[in-house]
Design a protein around this motif. Sequence first.
Motif, mmCIF file in Angstrom:
data_model
loop_
_atom_site.group_PDB
_atom_site.id
_atom_site.type_symbol
_atom_site.label_atom_id
_atom_site.label_comp_id
_atom_site.label_asym_id
_atom_site.label_seq_id
_atom_site.Cartn_x
_atom_site.Cartn_y
_atom_site.Cartn_z
ATOM 1 N N LEU A 129 0.841 -1.200 0.000
ATOM 2 C CA LEU A 129 0.000 0.000 0.000
ATOM 3 C C LEU A 129 0.872 1.245 0.000
ATOM 4 C CD1 LEU A 129 -2.838 1.349 0.322
ATOM 5 C CD2 LEU A 129 -2.451 1.247 2.777
ATOM 6 N N GLN A 130 0.698 2.095 -1.006
ATOM 7 C CA GLN A 130 1.394 3.377 -1.079
ATOM 8 C C GLN A 130 0.328 4.465 -1.161
ATOM 9 O OE1 GLN A 130 4.020 3.174 -4.438
ATOM 10 N NE2 GLN A 130 5.487 1.867 -3.388
ATOM 11 N N LEU A 131 0.434 5.444 -0.252
ATOM 12 C CA LEU A 131 -0.641 6.428 -0.142
ATOM 13 C C LEU A 131 -0.087 7.831 0.059
ATOM 14 C CD1 LEU A 131 -3.668 7.136 0.231
ATOM 15 C CD2 LEU A 131 -3.374 6.642 2.657
ATOM 16 N N ALA A 132 -0.635 8.785 -0.707
ATOM 17 C CA ALA A 132 -0.337 10.209 -0.535
ATOM 18 C C ALA A 132 -1.646 10.964 -0.687
ATOM 19 C CB ALA A 132 0.693 10.677 -1.557
ATOM 20 N N PRO A 133 -2.365 11.192 0.409
ATOM 21 C CA PRO A 133 -3.702 11.791 0.310
ATOM 22 C C PRO A 133 -3.721 13.159 -0.367
ATOM 23 C CG PRO A 133 -3.339 10.879 2.490
ATOM 24 C CD PRO A 133 -2.017 10.829 1.793
ATOM 25 N N SER A 134 -2.710 13.997 -0.112
ATOM 26 C CA SER A 134 -2.739 15.345 -0.678
ATOM 27 C C SER A 134 -2.665 15.329 -2.194
ATOM 28 C CB SER A 134 -1.578 16.169 -0.112
ATOM 29 O OG SER A 134 -0.337 15.597 -0.482
ATOM 30 N N GLU A 135 -2.012 14.293 -2.761
ATOM 31 C CA GLU A 135 -1.907 14.179 -4.206
ATOM 32 C C GLU A 135 -2.944 13.209 -4.776
ATOM 33 O OE1 GLU A 135 2.062 13.180 -5.271
ATOM 34 O OE2 GLU A 135 2.965 14.680 -3.951
ATOM 35 N N GLU A 136 -3.778 12.656 -3.899
ATOM 36 C CA GLU A 136 -4.773 11.660 -4.301
ATOM 37 C C GLU A 136 -4.108 10.545 -5.109
ATOM 38 O OE1 GLU A 136 -8.058 13.523 -6.222
ATOM 39 O OE2 GLU A 136 -8.717 14.563 -4.420
ATOM 40 N N ARG A 137 -2.946 10.099 -4.592
ATOM 41 C CA ARG A 137 -2.171 9.070 -5.280
ATOM 42 C C ARG A 137 -2.233 7.787 -4.465
ATOM 43 N NH1 ARG A 137 3.102 8.712 -4.342
ATOM 44 N NH2 ARG A 137 3.246 10.949 -3.902
ATOM 45 N N LEU A 138 -2.694 6.718 -5.089
ATOM 46 C CA LEU A 138 -2.861 5.444 -4.399
ATOM 47 C C LEU A 138 -2.326 4.314 -5.254
ATOM 48 C CD1 LEU A 138 -4.083 3.608 -2.153
ATOM 49 C CD2 LEU A 138 -6.182 3.610 -3.480
ATOM 50 N N TYR A 139 -1.586 3.419 -4.618
ATOM 51 C CA TYR A 139 -1.109 2.203 -5.295
ATOM 52 C C TYR A 139 -1.367 1.033 -4.358
ATOM 53 C CZ TYR A 139 2.098 -1.256 -7.219
ATOM 54 O OH TYR A 139 2.636 -2.412 -7.725
ATOM 55 N N MET A 140 -2.081 0.042 -4.859
ATOM 56 C CA MET A 140 -2.383 -1.133 -4.043
ATOM 57 C C MET A 140 -2.081 -2.389 -4.841
ATOM 58 S SD MET A 140 -5.857 -0.224 -1.901
ATOM 59 C CE MET A 140 -6.931 -0.297 -3.333
ATOM 60 N N LEU A 141 -1.642 -3.417 -4.128
ATOM 61 C CA LEU A 141 -1.295 -4.678 -4.779
ATOM 62 C C LEU A 141 -1.628 -5.830 -3.845
ATOM 63 C CD1 LEU A 141 0.125 -5.973 -7.269
ATOM 64 C CD2 LEU A 141 2.235 -5.889 -5.958
ATOM 65 N N GLY A 142 -1.991 -6.959 -4.428
ATOM 66 C CA GLY A 142 -2.256 -8.160 -3.641
ATOM 67 C C GLY A 142 -3.499 -8.035 -2.786
ATOM 68 N N LYS A 143 -3.383 -8.461 -1.526
ATOM 69 C CA LYS A 143 -4.530 -8.464 -0.620
ATOM 70 C C LYS A 143 -5.003 -7.064 -0.271
ATOM 71 C CE LYS A 143 -3.202 -12.856 1.507
ATOM 72 N NZ LYS A 143 -2.744 -13.520 2.746
ATOM 73 N N ALA A 144 -4.168 -6.061 -0.547
ATOM 74 C CA ALA A 144 -4.576 -4.686 -0.245
ATOM 75 C C ALA A 144 -5.822 -4.298 -1.030
ATOM 76 C CB ALA A 144 -3.435 -3.717 -0.571
ATOM 77 N N ASN A 145 -6.009 -4.883 -2.214
ATOM 78 C CA ASN A 145 -7.183 -4.561 -3.019
ATOM 79 C C ASN A 145 -8.480 -4.899 -2.294
ATOM 80 O OD1 ASN A 145 -6.084 -3.538 -5.552
ATOM 81 N ND2 ASN A 145 -5.207 -5.568 -5.790
ATOM 82 N N ALA A 146 -8.462 -5.991 -1.534
ATOM 83 C CA ALA A 146 -9.671 -6.402 -0.826
ATOM 84 C C ALA A 146 -9.786 -5.726 0.537
ATOM 85 C CB ALA A 146 -9.670 -7.927 -0.650
ATOM 86 N N VAL A 147 -8.655 -5.555 1.221
ATOM 87 C CA VAL A 147 -8.685 -5.028 2.583
ATOM 88 C C VAL A 147 -8.977 -3.530 2.588
ATOM 89 C CG1 VAL A 147 -7.337 -4.688 4.682
ATOM 90 C CG2 VAL A 147 -7.129 -6.818 3.389
ATOM 91 N N PHE A 148 -8.346 -2.802 1.679
ATOM 92 C CA PHE A 148 -8.440 -1.344 1.698
ATOM 93 C C PHE A 148 -9.329 -0.795 0.591
ATOM 94 C CE2 PHE A 148 -4.301 -2.397 3.597
ATOM 95 C CZ PHE A 148 -4.453 -1.779 4.830
ATOM 96 N N GLU A 149 -10.220 -1.609 0.079
ATOM 97 C CA GLU A 149 -11.098 -1.132 -0.983
ATOM 98 C C GLU A 149 -12.061 -0.047 -0.483
ATOM 99 O OE1 GLU A 149 -13.386 -4.356 -2.426
ATOM 100 O OE2 GLU A 149 -14.187 -4.950 -0.468
ATOM 101 N N ASP A 150 -12.367 -0.036 0.822
ATOM 102 C CA ASP A 150 -13.262 0.983 1.389
ATOM 103 C C ASP A 150 -12.507 2.182 1.954
ATOM 104 O OD1 ASP A 150 -15.453 -0.615 0.794
ATOM 105 O OD2 ASP A 150 -15.334 -1.674 2.717
#
Length: 354
Positions: A129-150
């Motif tokens: 999980l790579q996250l930068a809220p101010s830039e609205e930049r998100l990268y997710m891979l593997g189980k992160a797609n299911a866990v952090f989908e919300d």
Amino acid sequence: MNQNIIAVAACPLLVLTGVHGDRLTVLQAPEFVSFQKGDWPVSGETIPDLVALTMGFSVKEDLSWPGLKAGPLFQRPRANVLVVVRGVDSLALPQSVASYPLENPVPFTMDSVAETVHSLFAEDTPVVLQLAPSEERLYMLGKANAVFEDLPVTLQQIRARLSQDGSVLASLPLNSLSRNAEADLLFLSEVQVLHDITALLQRHRHLAKDHSPDLYSLELSGLEELSRLYGQDSPQYRDATAILASVLQKFGEDVYALYGNNAVVEVVTVKSFEAPLTRKSRSILESKQISNPGSPYNLAYKYNFHYAVVFNIVLWLMITLALAVIAISYNLWNMDPGYDSIIYRMTNQKIRMD
């Protein structure tokens, strides 16, 4: 498992390290990841390699830095969490494992570490999980797609989350911070994201029990906006700094506990980066080119750090097979058919009887 890339910001990793205004501060680390106390400076461009080493991965170039001792060969943290805080010289974190000066604070990414995690543990679908809220930049891979989908990732989604049940606004001492100011809301949104990540991990505790390491990379720039708008001597900036220090300390403790005291949490605090970071959108699953069209002289490819491992496997397997063939051939050549072969032994007995 669907392995998408969403154009926003998030990256999981289970070792947490912290840097406070030109400092790297390790908030949490298991005993076998041995950080030495001292003032050895660490370069900003080597932080991805440092994270890789804490997770037990190899790096292309040796990191000659005495702050991290070599650990056990068969033990690795279950996660690494790296939080980068922009716009602050220092944070008053009550407890930390170690803290080091940060030299050459250039922008960096965890892309190389994410690629290593994916290539080595692709079948186990680790959380990245790579996250930068101010830039609205998100990268997710593997189980992160299911866990952090919300997980709310855009500023509009996060601000809507602040008005819902379970919002951090109900528990934080806002003091001089306003719920209506744009810069204040950006800062509070980043605090909300940290709270939601912890809540989602508590809901999916099974992630901390698998055999694949997780990687989290978070970049927070709310303090930078407050500093630009109000100034560092303003009550808004001082209140926000105190809130973030408390939130990061609790965030590190919660993640560390969720992974069974087997995670590294790091915080990097920089007033400003020396050069702007240009990120190129790409997929971690993007296939590498087989040909080398960029070389008009038909030069060899660049050295791959996996070469030594593959070479030794092939070399010693060939030597073992060669020795086995020699030993078998020697024994066959010197075999006495009358004694070493049951077929010839029975034939000789029949001849004698006749």
